[in-house]
Design an enzyme around this catalytic site. Structure first.
Site, short mmCIF file in Angstrom:
data_model
loop_
_atom_site.label_atom_id
_atom_site.label_comp_id
_atom_site.label_asym_id
_atom_site.label_seq_id
_atom_site.Cartn_x
_atom_site.Cartn_y
_atom_site.Cartn_z
N TYR A 125 -21.21 12.24 -27.27
CA TYR A 125 -20.85 13.44 -28.02
C TYR A 125 -21.35 14.71 -27.36
CZ TYR A 125 -19.16 10.96 -32.14
OH TYR A 125 -18.44 10.20 -33.00
N LYS A 192 -27.00 -0.99 -26.41
CA LYS A 192 -26.29 -1.92 -25.53
C LYS A 192 -27.02 -1.89 -24.18
CE LYS A 192 -22.62 -4.60 -24.79
NZ LYS A 192 -22.27 -5.80 -25.54
N ASP A 226 -23.07 -5.09 -30.62
CA ASP A 226 -22.04 -6.05 -31.07
C ASP A 226 -22.64 -7.08 -32.03
OD1 ASP A 226 -23.38 -6.63 -28.74
OD2 ASP A 226 -21.72 -7.61 -27.74
N ASP A 250 -22.11 6.53 -35.34
CA ASP A 250 -20.88 7.01 -35.96
C ASP A 250 -20.02 5.82 -36.41
OD1 ASP A 250 -18.90 8.75 -36.79
OD2 ASP A 250 -17.92 8.79 -34.84
#
Ligand code: NAD
Length: 365
Positions: A125, A192, A226, A250
């Site tokens: 972002y 991640k 995930d 988000d």
């Protein structure tokens, strides 16, 4: 009771309806709020030539507290997001989104009670982007090749994902302090790091460092994003306070909202050291805007968070209690909730829902 001046940015789309509903509910809660109206969003861009006028930023700075309806962001072209600009300009580095089950709201679970703490200032972002075919994009592609950092196709557009030690420490510390203050037991960091070693890897490393300061008071664990999503769908009650870099936070916000009944009931806040801007998770919902179909609960619950922030705890409690009563009774619910609960009962509009909520509040002890 003291009077508070709050900046109200209705935004556009359903924001006009949900903000009006929110104002009525806050007035009925007993809190003494003076609203100072300020403009932002797509309609404002047409009227004033900018989607985020200087006067709006000044109004938030003056009053320190604002509540905002959603603002439409054109996809792909046009102006950058008003929300992102506001968060950056006012250094609102925390995006706080409590997610909890409400009986009768059509959630998949009835025992969800978690808090999403999303970093609000960087990651994908940050707005550092290079258009496909631009000189800057090809220079960057050449630089990456020179540095042996990896081959990027020459016809690529590029968005940069910066994650800093400073912002990570700030957001993780906020998550732990929040846990301590609200008697929560565990903070989970989501990342991640196995793939993005220098950005998410840094996030995880710093989160572990900060966690050491709270050892013995608040537990800590981490989840790859995930696996987090799968675990959320299987059993969201295992999560307490969850801290994310910007983009995962988000996406997780909508996932979590979906598990408890949808975007219509998901509140939030953007918080910095000096200013706080409260706003629902949902967007401007152009598909239902102007039709009195929007569910104002998310903005109303955002207002309850705002009242907590202002120290108006009793007014906030009354609003939350009235929301629970209206949902549990199930007589006056909007179309999104009828859909989530797979109910054939007729839906009410935004106005009628708000009437029911105010009536329920009037009957509270
Ligand atoms: P959205 O949240 O506006 O809508 C997604 C779906 O949920 C739609 O079907 C909509 O009708 C429904 N929905 C959302 N809020 C609802 C409510 N309160 N009651 C009933 N139904 C509701 O997401 P979108 O369609 O992806 O985005 C529309 C616009 O909003 C875009 O321009 C986007 O950039 C912007 N947006 C703004 C904000 C913000 O201002 N904070 C946040 C998200 C999206």
């Amino acid at each position: 009771m003291s009077r508070h001046v709050v900046t109200l940015i209705p935004g556009d789309g359903i924001g006009l309806e949900t903000s009006a509903a929110m104002q009525r509910v806050v007035a009925a809660s007993g809190a003494d709020i003076e609203w100072e109206l300020a403009k932002a969003g797509a309609a404002c861009a047409e009227e004033c030539g900018t989607p985020l006028p200087f006067a709006t930023i000044e109004a938030v700075k003056r009053n320190k507290v604002a509540i905002k309806g959603p603002c439409t962001t054109p996809v792909g072209t046009g102006f950058r997001s008003v929300n992102v600009a506001l968060r950056k300009t006012l250094d609102l580095y925390v995006c706080l989104r409590p997610v909890f089950s409400i009986e009768g709201a059509g959630g998949r679970y009835n025992d969800v009670d978690l808090v999403i703490v999303r970093e609000n200032s960087e990651d994908l972002y940050a707005g550092v982007e290079f258009e496909e075919g631009s000189q800057a994009a090809s220079d960057l592609i050449a630089f990456c090749k020179e540095q042996d950092a990896g081959a990027i196709r020459s016809d690529s557009g590029i968005s940069i994902k910066p994650i800093s030690i400073t912002a990570t420490r700030n957001i993780v510390r906020y998550a732990f302090d929040y846990a301590v203050k609200h008697g929560r037991k565990k903070v989970t960091a989501v990342h991640k790091a196995n793939i993005m070693k220098y950005s998410d890897g840094l996030f995880l490393r710093e989160a572990r460092e900060v966690a050491k300061e709270y050892e013995g008071r608040v537990a800590f664990d981490d989840k790859i994003v995930d696996a987090f999503c799968m675990n959320m769908v299987i059993d969201p009650s295992q999560f307490d306070v969850v801290v994310f870099p910007n983009l995962y936070g988000d996406i997780a916000s909508d996932l979590a909202a979906g598990l408890v009944g949808g975007l219509g009931i998901a509140p939030g806040a953007n918080i910095g050291e000096e200013y706080a801007v409260f706003e629902a998770v949902h967007g401007s919902a152009p598909d239902i805007a102007g039709q009195d179909k929007a569910n104002p609960t998310a903005e109303i619950l955002s207002a309850a968070m705002m009242l907590d922030h202002l120290g108006e705890l009793e007014a906030a409690r009354r609003i939350r209690e009235a929301v629970r009563v209206v949902y549990a009774e199930g007589q006056s619910l909007t179309a999104d909730i009828r859909w989530a609960t797979k109910s054939d009962a007729p839906a009410v509009g935004c106005t009628e829902f708000t009437d029911a909520l105010i009536e329920a509040m009037g009957k509270l002890a």
